[in-house]
Design a protein around this motif. Structure first.
Motif, PDB file in Angstrom:
ATOM      1  N   SER A   1       0.981  -1.279  -0.269  1.00 26.22           N
ATOM      2  CA  SER A   1      -0.572   0.382   0.011  1.00 26.22           C
ATOM      3  C   SER A   1       0.870   1.359  -0.139  1.00 26.22           C
ATOM      4  O   SER A   1       0.710   2.304   0.653  1.00 26.22           O
ATOM      5  N   SER A   2       1.875   1.307  -1.417  1.00 29.20           N
ATOM      6  CA  SER A   2       2.950   2.466  -1.011  1.00 29.20           C
ATOM      7  C   SER A   2       2.860   2.494  -2.882  1.00 29.20           C
ATOM      8  O   SER A   2       3.764   1.954  -3.060  1.00 29.20           O
ATOM      9  N   GLU A   3       3.271   4.017  -2.314  1.00 28.61           N
ATOM     10  CA  GLU A   3       4.021   4.774  -3.798  1.00 28.61           C
ATOM     11  C   GLU A   3       5.146   4.952  -3.669  1.00 28.61           C
ATOM     12  O   GLU A   3       5.381   5.688  -3.607  1.00 28.61           O
ATOM     13  N   ASP A   4       5.848   4.357  -4.498  1.00 22.39           N
ATOM     14  CA  ASP A   4       7.298   4.379  -4.183  1.00 22.39           C
ATOM     15  C   ASP A   4       7.662   4.728  -5.322  1.00 22.39           C
ATOM     16  O   ASP A   4       7.287   4.413  -7.040  1.00 22.39           O
ATOM     17  N   SER A   5       9.141   3.792  -5.683  1.00 21.00           N
ATOM     18  CA  SER A   5       9.912   3.942  -6.800  1.00 21.00           C
ATOM     19  C   SER A   5       9.632   2.570  -7.705  1.00 21.00           C
ATOM     20  O   SER A   5      10.716   2.548  -8.709  1.00 21.00           O
ATOM     21  N   ARG A   6       9.032   1.523  -7.224  1.00 24.00           N
ATOM     22  CA  ARG A   6       8.481   0.788  -8.694  1.00 24.00           C
ATOM     23  C   ARG A   6       7.737   1.348  -9.663  1.00 24.00           C
ATOM     24  O   ARG A   6       7.134   0.482 -10.087  1.00 24.00           O
ATOM     25  N   TYR A   7       6.791   2.545  -9.092  1.00 23.94           N
ATOM     26  CA  TYR A   7       6.127   3.451  -9.637  1.00 23.94           C
ATOM     27  C   TYR A   7       6.708   4.543 -10.148  1.00 23.94           C
ATOM     28  O   TYR A   7       7.728   5.204  -9.915  1.00 23.94           O
ATOM     29  N   GLU A   8       6.269   5.019 -11.697  1.00 27.43           N
ATOM     30  CA  GLU A   8       6.701   6.283 -12.249  1.00 27.43           C
ATOM     31  C   GLU A   8       6.388   7.330 -11.981  1.00 27.43           C
ATOM     32  O   GLU A   8       7.051   8.245 -11.999  1.00 27.43           O
ATOM     33  N   SER A   9       5.473   6.960 -11.262  1.00 25.20           N
ATOM     34  CA  SER A   9       4.807   8.560 -10.516  1.00 25.20           C
ATOM     35  C   SER A   9       6.297   8.863  -9.251  1.00 25.20           C
ATOM     36  O   SER A   9       6.173   9.852  -8.847  1.00 25.20           O
ATOM     37  N   VAL A  10       6.958   8.123  -8.632  1.00 25.00           N
ATOM     38  CA  VAL A  10       7.721   8.576  -8.545  1.00 25.00           C
ATOM     39  C   VAL A  10       9.169   8.260  -8.346  1.00 25.00           C
ATOM     40  O   VAL A  10       9.574   9.060  -8.602  1.00 25.00           O
TER      41      VAL A  10
END
Length: 198
Positions: free
Chosen positions: A171-180
């Protein structure tokens, strides 16, 4: 003779009251008092500068804006950030940092844990993190990762790039996603060192 006596008295009276008495004693400067006041002012200035420096270095406050760092930090927890830690050193794996995602100055500070540092190769397989081809040893208890995102294949971090994850891995938006994405060293405010109030 009587007149000359009066004349003498008149002259002496005149000399005492004419304001040009050169025998008047000068006020002495109390150098001990001046020295004491000087030391007091200097000490106050040092204390104020020291307090300002401490607040500037260790008193920057950010808020954990979501549940991505649970159970370490909860939503709306206020965190104190050491802003000079990375002026004299660099972020290390397992540090919790505050940063501006994608250099967005209008965004709130994001709080995440550093996993990979410049030069590291990182990927996620079967819910586990591999750092430089070795299983990453977690210092905290975390769930298996369900979505590897861009780390499903090996990623080599360039100079000044950091790979960060939330402790609440699913439940985390982090370096796995382009947004971060990867966090640049220049976007890092500092190292989170404690929750406030204590």
């Amino acid at each position: 003779m009587f007149l000359s006596k009066n004349n003498r008295l008149g002259k002496s009276t005149l000399n005492r009251n004419d304001g040009l008495n050169f025998r008047r004693r000068r006020r002495k400067i109390d150098f001990e008092k001046v020295k004491y006041l000087g030391i007091l002012v200097a000490e106050l200035a040092i204390v104020i500068c020291f307090a300002y420096g401490v607040v500037l270095a260790f008193g920057k406050q950010v808020e954990c804006s979501n549940a991505s760092m649970e159970p370490t930090y909860k939503t709306a927890d206020k965190l104190l950030v050491n802003t000079i830690a990375y002026k004299i050193g660099t972020p290390e794996s397992n540090d919790v940092i505050a940063f501006k995602p994608k250099s967005n100055v209008n965004a709130n500070y994001s709080v995440k844990r550093v996993i990979g540092v410049p030069g590291d190769t990182i990927y996620i397989s079967n819910g586990r993190i591999y750092l430089n081809d070795e299983l990453y040893k977690e210092n905290i208890e975390v769930e298996r990762i369900e979505n590897a995102g861009i780390a499903a294949t090996p990623i080599k971090l360039n100079e000044n790039q950091y790979f960060v994850l939330g402790d609440n891995r699913n439940s985390s938006e982090d370096s796995r996603y382009e947004s971060v994405g990867f966090v640049a060293g220049d976007d890092i405010l500092g190292k989170v060192w404690m929750k406030y109030p204590f």
